[in-house]
Scaffold this motif. Structure first.
Motif, PDB file in Angstrom:
ATOM      1  N   LEU A  65       0.873  -1.170   0.000  1.00 15.52           N
ATOM      2  CA  LEU A  65       0.000   0.000   0.000  1.00 15.52           C
ATOM      3  C   LEU A  65       0.908   1.216   0.000  1.00 15.52           C
ATOM      4  O   LEU A  65       1.902   1.249   0.717  1.00 15.52           O
ATOM      5  N   HIS A  66       0.582   2.206  -0.824  1.00 20.28           N
ATOM      6  CA  HIS A  66       1.386   3.429  -0.800  1.00 20.28           C
ATOM      7  C   HIS A  66       0.478   4.632  -0.986  1.00 20.28           C
ATOM      8  O   HIS A  66      -0.669   4.503  -1.391  1.00 20.28           O
ATOM      9  N   LEU A  67       1.012   5.794  -0.681  1.00 19.70           N
ATOM     10  CA  LEU A  67       0.265   7.037  -0.774  1.00 19.70           C
ATOM     11  C   LEU A  67       0.605   7.757  -2.078  1.00 19.70           C
ATOM     12  O   LEU A  67       1.752   7.734  -2.523  1.00 19.70           O
ATOM     13  N   ASP A  68      -0.389   8.387  -2.687  1.00 15.49           N
ATOM     14  CA  ASP A  68      -0.211   9.226  -3.874  1.00 15.49           C
ATOM     15  C   ASP A  68      -0.541  10.662  -3.500  1.00 15.49           C
ATOM     16  O   ASP A  68      -1.540  10.907  -2.815  1.00 15.49           O
ATOM     17  N   PHE A  69       0.276  11.594  -3.969  1.00 11.95           N
ATOM     18  CA  PHE A  69       0.064  13.017  -3.708  1.00 11.95           C
ATOM     19  C   PHE A  69       0.034  13.759  -5.033  1.00 11.95           C
ATOM     20  O   PHE A  69       0.823  13.466  -5.931  1.00 11.95           O
ATOM     21  N   ARG A  70      -0.878  14.732  -5.177  1.00 10.11           N
ATOM     22  CA  ARG A  70      -0.978  15.521  -6.395  1.00 10.11           C
ATOM     23  C   ARG A  70      -0.710  16.990  -6.061  1.00 10.11           C
ATOM     24  O   ARG A  70      -1.593  17.705  -5.612  1.00 10.11           O
ATOM     25  N   PRO A  71       0.505  17.453  -6.296  1.00  5.18           N
ATOM     26  CA  PRO A  71       0.842  18.853  -6.021  1.00  5.18           C
ATOM     27  C   PRO A  71       0.453  19.753  -7.186  1.00  5.18           C
ATOM     28  O   PRO A  71       0.181  19.277  -8.297  1.00  5.18           O
ATOM     29  N   ALA A  72       0.476  21.046  -6.943  1.00  6.69           N
ATOM     30  CA  ALA A  72       0.233  22.018  -8.012  1.00  6.69           C
ATOM     31  C   ALA A  72       1.390  22.005  -9.008  1.00  6.69           C
ATOM     32  O   ALA A  72       1.181  22.175 -10.209  1.00  6.69           O
ATOM     33  N   ASP A 104      10.609   7.445   1.369  1.00  6.26           N
ATOM     34  CA  ASP A 104      10.937   8.225   2.566  1.00  6.26           C
ATOM     35  C   ASP A 104      12.231   7.680   3.192  1.00  6.26           C
ATOM     36  O   ASP A 104      12.825   6.729   2.658  1.00  6.26           O
ATOM     37  N   PRO A 105      12.699   8.236   4.297  1.00  2.22           N
ATOM     38  CA  PRO A 105      13.960   7.785   4.896  1.00  2.22           C
ATOM     39  C   PRO A 105      14.000   6.312   5.328  1.00  2.22           C
ATOM     40  O   PRO A 105      15.077   5.761   5.506  1.00  2.22           O
ATOM     41  N   GLU A 106      12.843   5.670   5.477  1.00  2.00           N
ATOM     42  CA  GLU A 106      12.824   4.240   5.810  1.00  2.00           C
ATOM     43  C   GLU A 106      12.394   3.396   4.611  1.00  2.00           C
ATOM     44  O   GLU A 106      11.965   2.260   4.739  1.00  2.00           O
ATOM     45  N   ASP A 107      12.507   3.974   3.418  1.00  2.12           N
ATOM     46  CA  ASP A 107      12.274   3.288   2.137  1.00  2.12           C
ATOM     47  C   ASP A 107      10.816   2.955   1.835  1.00  2.12           C
ATOM     48  O   ASP A 107      10.536   2.070   1.028  1.00  2.12           O
ATOM     49  N   ASN A 108       9.866   3.649   2.439  1.00  2.00           N
ATOM     50  CA  ASN A 108       8.460   3.482   2.086  1.00  2.00           C
ATOM     51  C   ASN A 108       8.182   4.293   0.832  1.00  2.00           C
ATOM     52  O   ASN A 108       8.378   5.503   0.803  1.00  2.00           O
ATOM     53  N   GLU A 109       7.720   3.621  -0.218  1.00  8.11           N
ATOM     54  CA  GLU A 109       7.467   4.293  -1.488  1.00  8.11           C
ATOM     55  C   GLU A 109       6.185   5.126  -1.428  1.00  8.11           C
ATOM     56  O   GLU A 109       5.221   4.766  -0.770  1.00  8.11           O
ATOM     57  N   PHE A 110       6.209   6.232  -2.176  1.00  9.80           N
ATOM     58  CA  PHE A 110       5.016   7.057  -2.388  1.00  9.80           C
ATOM     59  C   PHE A 110       5.172   7.718  -3.739  1.00  9.80           C
ATOM     60  O   PHE A 110       6.269   7.796  -4.286  1.00  9.80           O
ATOM     61  N   CYS A 111       4.063   8.189  -4.304  1.00 11.38           N
ATOM     62  CA  CYS A 111       4.089   8.778  -5.634  1.00 11.38           C
ATOM     63  C   CYS A 111       3.722  10.255  -5.579  1.00 11.38           C
ATOM     64  O   CYS A 111       2.815  10.653  -4.846  1.00 11.38           O
ATOM     65  N   VAL A 112       4.412  11.020  -6.413  1.00 11.91           N
ATOM     66  CA  VAL A 112       4.071  12.421  -6.648  1.00 11.91           C
ATOM     67  C   VAL A 112       3.519  12.465  -8.060  1.00 11.91           C
ATOM     68  O   VAL A 112       4.235  12.225  -9.037  1.00 11.91           O
ATOM     69  N   LEU A 113       2.222  12.712  -8.144  1.00 10.07           N
ATOM     70  CA  LEU A 113       1.513  12.648  -9.422  1.00 10.07           C
ATOM     71  C   LEU A 113       1.705  13.931 -10.216  1.00 10.07           C
ATOM     72  O   LEU A 113       1.995  14.986  -9.666  1.00 10.07           O
ATOM     73  N   GLY A 114       1.479  13.803 -11.525  1.00  7.75           N
ATOM     74  CA  GLY A 114       1.495  14.961 -12.403  1.00  7.75           C
ATOM     75  C   GLY A 114       0.161  15.681 -12.360  1.00  7.75           C
ATOM     76  O   GLY A 114      -0.766  15.279 -11.643  1.00  7.75           O
ATOM     77  N   SER A 115       0.042  16.713 -13.158  1.00  8.68           N
ATOM     78  CA  SER A 115      -1.205  17.477 -13.182  1.00  8.68           C
ATOM     79  C   SER A 115      -2.321  16.634 -13.787  1.00  8.68           C
ATOM     80  O   SER A 115      -2.075  15.692 -14.538  1.00  8.68           O
ATOM     81  N   ARG A 116      -3.541  16.984 -13.486  1.00 10.68           N
ATOM     82  CA  ARG A 116      -4.707  16.246 -14.013  1.00 10.68           C
ATOM     83  C   ARG A 116      -4.860  16.454 -15.492  1.00 10.68           C
ATOM     84  O   ARG A 116      -4.615  17.429 -16.042  1.00 10.68           O
TER      85      ARG A 116
END
Length: 116
Positions: A65-72, A104-116
């Protein structure tokens, strides 16, 4: 019956250090600073939160399970997170994708998404 999503639990070798890292990365607040249950939230009364708990075992495989984030601004956010201590991660995503996989510093993957 309705369920409310309270938090996502993250196993960590050092819950306080990892929780603090995520609080700074997300701009969230610490609502419980215990090294046994280090909890952060967007604000004290807002859910869901992230709860970091201690485990002795090292991480050995890709997250289930990982987290996805959508920045501006994806490029700026990736640069900020890398400067904050994240690292790029290869989980087999291939070369032509619209997201960036970081860890992250303990190797947990997460995604930084592109624009919609």
């Amino acid at each position: 019956m309705a369920l409310e999503w309270e938090q996502t639990v993250v196993d960590a070798r050092d819950p306080a250090a990892l929780g603090s890292w995520w609080a700074q990365a997300l701009g969230w607040v610490v609502v419980n600073g215990s090294p046994q249950e280090y909890e952060i939230r967007p604000s004290p009364e807002r859910l869901p939160g992230l709860l970091f708990v201690p485990v002795a075992d090292p991480k050995v495989a890709k997250n289930r399970l990982h987290l996805d984030f959508r920045p501006a601004d994806q490029a700026a956010e990736v640069a900020r997170l890398l400067a904050h201590g994240a690292r790029r991660a290869d989980i087999g995503q291939g070369g032509d994708v619209t997201w960036v996989v970081l860890a992250d510093p303990e190797d947990n993957e997460f995604c930084v998404l592109g624009s919609r």
